[in-house]
Design an enzyme around this catalytic site. Structure first.
Site, PDB file in Angstrom:
ATOM      1  N   LYS A 271       0.799  -1.139  -0.083  1.00  0.00           N
ATOM      2  CA  LYS A 271      -0.063   0.052  -0.034  1.00  0.00           C
ATOM      3  C   LYS A 271       0.974   1.466  -0.086  1.00  0.00           C
ATOM      4  O   LYS A 271       0.512   2.363  -0.640  1.00  0.00           O
ATOM      5  CB  LYS A 271      -0.797   0.007   1.333  1.00  0.00           C
ATOM      6  CG  LYS A 271      -2.089  -0.779   0.820  1.00  0.00           C
ATOM      7  CD  LYS A 271      -3.439  -0.367   2.136  1.00  0.00           C
ATOM      8  CE  LYS A 271      -4.658  -0.745   1.651  1.00  0.00           C
ATOM      9  NZ  LYS A 271      -5.610  -0.623   2.425  1.00  0.00           N
ATOM     10  N   ARG A 272       1.898   1.304   0.675  1.00  0.00           N
ATOM     11  CA  ARG A 272       2.842   2.383   0.623  1.00  0.00           C
ATOM     12  C   ARG A 272       3.405   2.685  -0.530  1.00  0.00           C
ATOM     13  O   ARG A 272       3.772   4.229  -0.733  1.00  0.00           O
ATOM     14  CB  ARG A 272       4.325   1.602   1.525  1.00  0.00           C
ATOM     15  CG  ARG A 272       5.269   2.713   1.881  1.00  0.00           C
ATOM     16  CD  ARG A 272       6.078   1.925   2.769  1.00  0.00           C
ATOM     17  NE  ARG A 272       6.853   0.813   2.611  1.00  0.00           N
ATOM     18  CZ  ARG A 272       7.667   0.602   1.753  1.00  0.00           C
ATOM     19  NH1 ARG A 272       8.323   1.653   1.222  1.00  0.00           N
ATOM     20  NH2 ARG A 272       8.212  -0.363   1.172  1.00  0.00           N
TER      21      ARG A 272
END
Ligand code: GLU
Length: 494
Positions: A271-272
């Site tokens: 997600k980062r």
């Protein structure tokens, strides 16, 4: 128990594997979460390969993990695929619904001696695994039940069905992306195909479904390479019993294992790195499906130095052998660049429809105004959020609430100028050229730069300090609304 082995879908329009000609691919997501970017790219490559070869692209929902498969995830997967134009060519196949057929194949393998009843208990297996670990040797299941005489089967005890993997020789897969890969057969274990409660395992289900769906090319993530060697054991065993019990067409599929996607920093995508569900690219980032499509296409595949590639072109050019062997790197900035391009290309009425939803809905007049404004709005926006933000002034209610910067511009002097501008503009024909000429003349007369007039004017008309060209704004808002907005601010002069 399912008897017609080549009918895979309950959908009325379903064709049988035998009726399908040529290339058949499938995208087989496990509905345990949203459709992520890697899954969408796998779907895309399957779709492209099938289209390029005039074949068929199928969907299979691998919902055998009952605890983790959810209806919302299934809905999100279909939703995301449809948005990208990657819906299947036929009704999707649901894997769990085909458990009887999977079990049927296990029993055929058992009956033919290609699989065996194994009575090893979980405890025994755990003990053997621990012993191997303690002695630092690799653990591989070697079941003494592999060639056991049925007379020795313990009565009333639970058993699983294990496939008999070959012990000698080696297996080579000529992977369409990775090239030839060879594994020693001794490394492939006798894995379970049917559990003690009679339910099929995932490994068996995949093989049976691929066969029954007539899949000719298995295109999937390279995290499944090891599975391919294990799955081939079942396929080859079924080849050996072809012709019995109506089994036919058990051929090795071609395999193409595509590299995973990594983040820009080379680490596994998370997600980062901006790795969201496909629905978030649409809803939260305001991307167009054709931009995501084009970006996914370029992620690990290329054709010369072409960047902007249409669907038609992609279908024509796509060769699976051109997919890179190395991990692709996800680059959100590049995706946004693609999106800006496709926004500028998109039809104004379509964009107006998409932006209207983000503005809380518009009536016919509002929609028409938005479409009319789109040519000057879309050159400034990289996504639908920016487009909506840029369009907001069109529908703002008087008196306008000014943002901080715009309010800062409206000094007493500027407000006085607004009053004079209103008078001057009111006398003009309401067209961009005439309005521009009038304002330029006024600036000259006063010995001011045009910006000195345009800045407060923009603040009064839009409530902000960034907008399309000020004459476009005047024309879009029309004479009455423009003059009223200017008057609102001019009147507030001290
Ligand atoms: N259901 C598997 C997954 O989501 C794919 C299996 C396959 O393509 O063979 O990773």
């Amino acid at each position: 128990m399912a008897s017609a082995s080549d009918t895979v879908s309950a959908g009325s329009g379903a064709r049988t594997a035998a009726e399908r000609k040529g290339v058949v691919t499938r995208f087989a997501p496990s509905p345990t979460g949203y459709l992520h970017i890697g899954g969408a790219r796998t779907a895309l490559f399957n779709w492209l390969f099938a289209r390029h070869h005039g074949g068929t692209y199928l969907l299979r929902i691998e919902d055998t993990d009952r605890a983790r498969s959810t209806e919302p995830a299934i809905a999100a997967i279909f939703d995301g695929l449809n948005w990208l134009g990657l819906g299947g060519d036929e009704e999707p196949v649901f894997q769990f619904a085909r458990s009887d057929r999977h079990a049927e194949v296990a029993h055929k393998l058992l009956a033919a001696g290609h699989a065996y009843r194994c009575y090893l208990s979980q405890e025994e297996l755990a003990a053997r695994r621990a012993a191997a670990q303690a002695e630092r040797r690799p653990f591989r299941i070697e079941s003494e039940w592999r060639d056991a005489d049925p007379a020795t089967w313990p009565e009333g005890q639970p058993w699983v069905v294990r496939i008999k993997a070959p012990r000698d020789g080696a297996t080579t897969i000529d992977d369409l992306v990775q090239g030839p890969i060879t594994v020693q057969n001794a490394e492939i274990d006798d894995y379970v195909i049917l559990r003690s409660d009679g339910t099929p395992t995932y490994m068996l289900a995949v093989v049976v479904d691929d066969h029954d769906m007539g899949v000719t090319h298995v295109i999937r993530g390279d995290d499944h390479i090891n599975n391919a060697f294990r799955q081939l054991v079942i396929i080859r065993a079924m080849q050996a019993i072809e012709g019995e019990d109506g089994e036919a067409g058990w051929e090795d599929p071609a395999y193409a294992h595509i590299p995973l996607i990594h983040g820009a920093d080379g680490a596994k995508l998370s997600k980062r790195h901006g790795a969201l569900g496909v629905d978030a690219y649409r809803d939260e980032l305001g991307l167009l499906p054709e931009a995501v499509f084009n970006y996914l296409l370029r992620l690990g595949w290329g054709h010369g130095d072409a960047e902007i590639i249409s669907r038609e072109q992609a279908v024509e050019w796509f060769e699976i052998g051109d997919v890179g062997k190395g991990a692709a790197r996800f680059d959100l900035k590049k995706l946004l660049n693609f999106n800006g391009h496709y926004i500028r290309e998109a039809e104004d009425a379509r964009l107006a429809g998409l932006v209207a939803d983000r503005l809380g809905g518009l009536d016919g007049t509002g929609l028409a105004l938005l479409a009319k404004a789109m040519p000057v709005l879309k050159v400034r926006a990289a996504d639908l959020l920016e487009l909506a933000a840029g369009a907001r002034f069109l529908f703002a209610q008087r008196p306008l609430a000014l943002d901080e910067k715009a309010a800062g511009l409206l000094t007493d002097e500027a407000r006085a100028l607004l009053g004079a501008m209103a008078e001057r503009l009111a006398a003009e024909e309401w067209a961009a050229e005439a309005l521009e000429a009038a304002l330029k003349a006024m600036a000259e007369e006063r010995g001011l730069g045009l910006g000195k007039l345009a800045q407060p004017l923009r603040a009064a008309l839009t409530g902000t300090t960034t907008s399309p060209g000020i004459f476009d704004v005047l024309v879009l808002l029309g004479r009455d609304e423009s003059l009223a907005r200017i008057a609102d601010q001019a009147a507030m002069a001290a």
